[in-house]
Design an enzyme around this catalytic site. Structure first.
Site, PDB file in Angstrom:
ATOM      1  N   HIS A  60     -10.097  22.735  23.178  1.00 29.19           N
ATOM      2  CA  HIS A  60     -11.449  23.149  23.586  1.00 29.19           C
ATOM      3  C   HIS A  60     -11.395  23.940  24.891  1.00 29.19           C
ATOM      4  O   HIS A  60     -10.643  23.612  25.803  1.00 29.19           O
ATOM      5  CB  HIS A  60     -12.328  21.907  23.766  1.00 29.19           C
ATOM      6  CG  HIS A  60     -13.694  22.200  24.308  1.00 29.19           C
ATOM      7  ND1 HIS A  60     -14.672  22.802  23.553  1.00 29.19           N
ATOM      8  CD2 HIS A  60     -14.232  21.995  25.540  1.00 29.19           C
ATOM      9  CE1 HIS A  60     -15.768  22.941  24.301  1.00 29.19           C
ATOM     10  NE2 HIS A  60     -15.522  22.467  25.501  1.00 29.19           N
ATOM     11  N   HIS A 104     -16.263  20.659  14.623  1.00 29.98           N
ATOM     12  CA  HIS A 104     -17.685  20.954  14.410  1.00 29.98           C
ATOM     13  C   HIS A 104     -17.859  21.904  13.231  1.00 29.98           C
ATOM     14  O   HIS A 104     -16.906  22.566  12.804  1.00 29.98           O
ATOM     15  CB  HIS A 104     -18.281  21.581  15.679  1.00 29.98           C
ATOM     16  CG  HIS A 104     -17.500  22.774  16.149  1.00 29.98           C
ATOM     17  ND1 HIS A 104     -17.672  24.027  15.614  1.00 29.98           N
ATOM     18  CD2 HIS A 104     -16.487  22.880  17.058  1.00 29.98           C
ATOM     19  CE1 HIS A 104     -16.828  24.860  16.193  1.00 29.98           C
ATOM     20  NE2 HIS A 104     -16.083  24.198  17.072  1.00 29.98           N
ATOM     21  N   HIS A 116     -20.776  26.511  15.576  1.00 27.36           N
ATOM     22  CA  HIS A 116     -20.334  27.857  15.958  1.00 27.36           C
ATOM     23  C   HIS A 116     -18.959  28.091  15.327  1.00 27.36           C
ATOM     24  O   HIS A 116     -18.374  27.162  14.772  1.00 27.36           O
ATOM     25  CB  HIS A 116     -20.266  28.023  17.490  1.00 27.36           C
ATOM     26  CG  HIS A 116     -19.190  27.234  18.167  1.00 27.36           C
ATOM     27  ND1 HIS A 116     -19.271  25.875  18.368  1.00 27.36           N
ATOM     28  CD2 HIS A 116     -17.978  27.596  18.667  1.00 27.36           C
ATOM     29  CE1 HIS A 116     -18.181  25.444  18.992  1.00 27.36           C
ATOM     30  NE2 HIS A 116     -17.363  26.463  19.171  1.00 27.36           N
ATOM     31  N   GLU A 135     -13.755  27.277  12.041  1.00 28.35           N
ATOM     32  CA  GLU A 135     -12.497  27.128  12.788  1.00 28.35           C
ATOM     33  C   GLU A 135     -11.519  26.260  12.025  1.00 28.35           C
ATOM     34  O   GLU A 135     -10.306  26.487  12.039  1.00 28.35           O
ATOM     35  CB  GLU A 135     -12.771  26.471  14.151  1.00 28.35           C
ATOM     36  CG  GLU A 135     -13.459  27.374  15.129  1.00 28.35           C
ATOM     37  CD  GLU A 135     -13.939  26.630  16.368  1.00 28.35           C
ATOM     38  OE1 GLU A 135     -13.297  25.652  16.782  1.00 28.35           O
ATOM     39  OE2 GLU A 135     -14.974  27.032  16.924  1.00 28.35           O
TER      40      GLU A 135
HETATM   41 ZN   LIG Z   1     -14.810  23.536  21.357  1.00 23.77          ZN
END
Ligand SMILES: [Zn+2]
Length: 274
Positions: A60, A104, A116, A135
């Site tokens: 992250h 996510h 996102h 992702e």
């Molecule tokens: Zn992230």
């Protein structure tokens, strides 16, 4: 068995707003600890499932969120970004299986906490060979290139459902029920930590029993299409050699997933407003 944990922050226990995951915000310091606790639960599970070695990749922001001083002493930490393989740092080092912790949903999903795709500022959609990707698809495709399957994931219910859809019948730990982009019904750590541990253990056990999902193999060459948020971002993204454009969408073709991955990262990095 050598297991890699790729750890994002938006799908960590209790996270619901950007304040929780943004360095510099007071709330962020709390959630670094919560993130580290989620990671340690997965590390315990991986070892209980039969792992011989566990690597943790902090995936992250700037890649330095996990508190190394509190990390399970049996694991090692890939820290810091940019690194050659970014969110999948270490995946080229003979990894047998991957756990995606704190992941996510892709951009535009609902209800999904902090949905996102790579950049909440620049990316309004990603397609690999015409398939809309998150992702998790990108990262699992890179893992698949190196022969490693995804075994288990944690996040909200929408992220977990998307990962099962794209990556196969993986184990999932749903740590919160998203009700909006910035809202969720969250399980407390008292519940999520045993859940993450149990699902990580089950995922690694299935690998040992040769009952894990197959690695995600993305057909090559890989056509990568990125929808940028604004036209000036697309103007900048067009600096990528070989890129073609249709309105807000910029595309390129790569001969394999590692090259698709680095091309995508280059395109996104270039597209930020200067
Ligand atoms: Zn992230």
């Amino acid at each position: 068995m050598k297991i890699l944990l790729s750890v994002d922050m938006e799908g960590i226990t209790g996270v619901t707003t950007w304040n929780h995951v943004t360095p510099g915000h007071a709330e962020y310091q709390r959630f670094r600890k919560v993130m580290t606790d989620d990671v340690n639960a997965a590390v315990r599970g991986a070892f209980a499932g039969g792992a011989d070695e566990v690597w943790v990749t902090d995936a992250h922001w700037n890649g330095s969120n996990i508190l190394v001083e509190e990390l399970d002493g049996r694991a090692q930490l890939n820290s810091g970004l940019p690194s050659p393989l970014s969110m999948m740092s270490g995946i080229d080092q003979a990894i047998d299986g991957v756990l995606l912790i704190g992941y996510h949903a892709r951009f535009g999903s609902t209800p999904a906490v902090l949905d996102h795709t790579w950049s909440a500022t620049c990316v309004a959609g990603l397609w690999l060979n015409g398939m809309e990707a998150g992702e998790y698809t990108l990262n699992a495709g890179v893992a698949g290139h190196y022969g490693a399957p995804v075994l288990m994931a944690s996040g909200d219910q929408t992220a977990c459902a998307q990962m099962v859809e794209h990556l196969g019948n993986i184990e999932t730990a749903v740590v919160k029920q998203a009700t909006g982009r910035f809202s969720a019904l969250c399980l407390p750590a008292e519940k999520t930590l045993p859940l993450i541990e149990q699902k990580a253990k089950a995922g690694v056990q299935r690998l040992a029993q040769k009952a894990a999902p197959a690695p995600l193999v993305i057909k090559t060459p890989v056509e990568v299409r990125v929808r940028l948020a604004t036209s000036d971002m697309a103007d900048r993204a067009m600096l990528l050699p070989g890129a073609t454009r249709n309105g807000l969408e910029v595309s390129f073709t790569a001969e394999d997933m590692p090259r698709a991955f680095s091309g995508f990262r280059a395109l996104v990095n270039m597209s930020y407003p200067s």
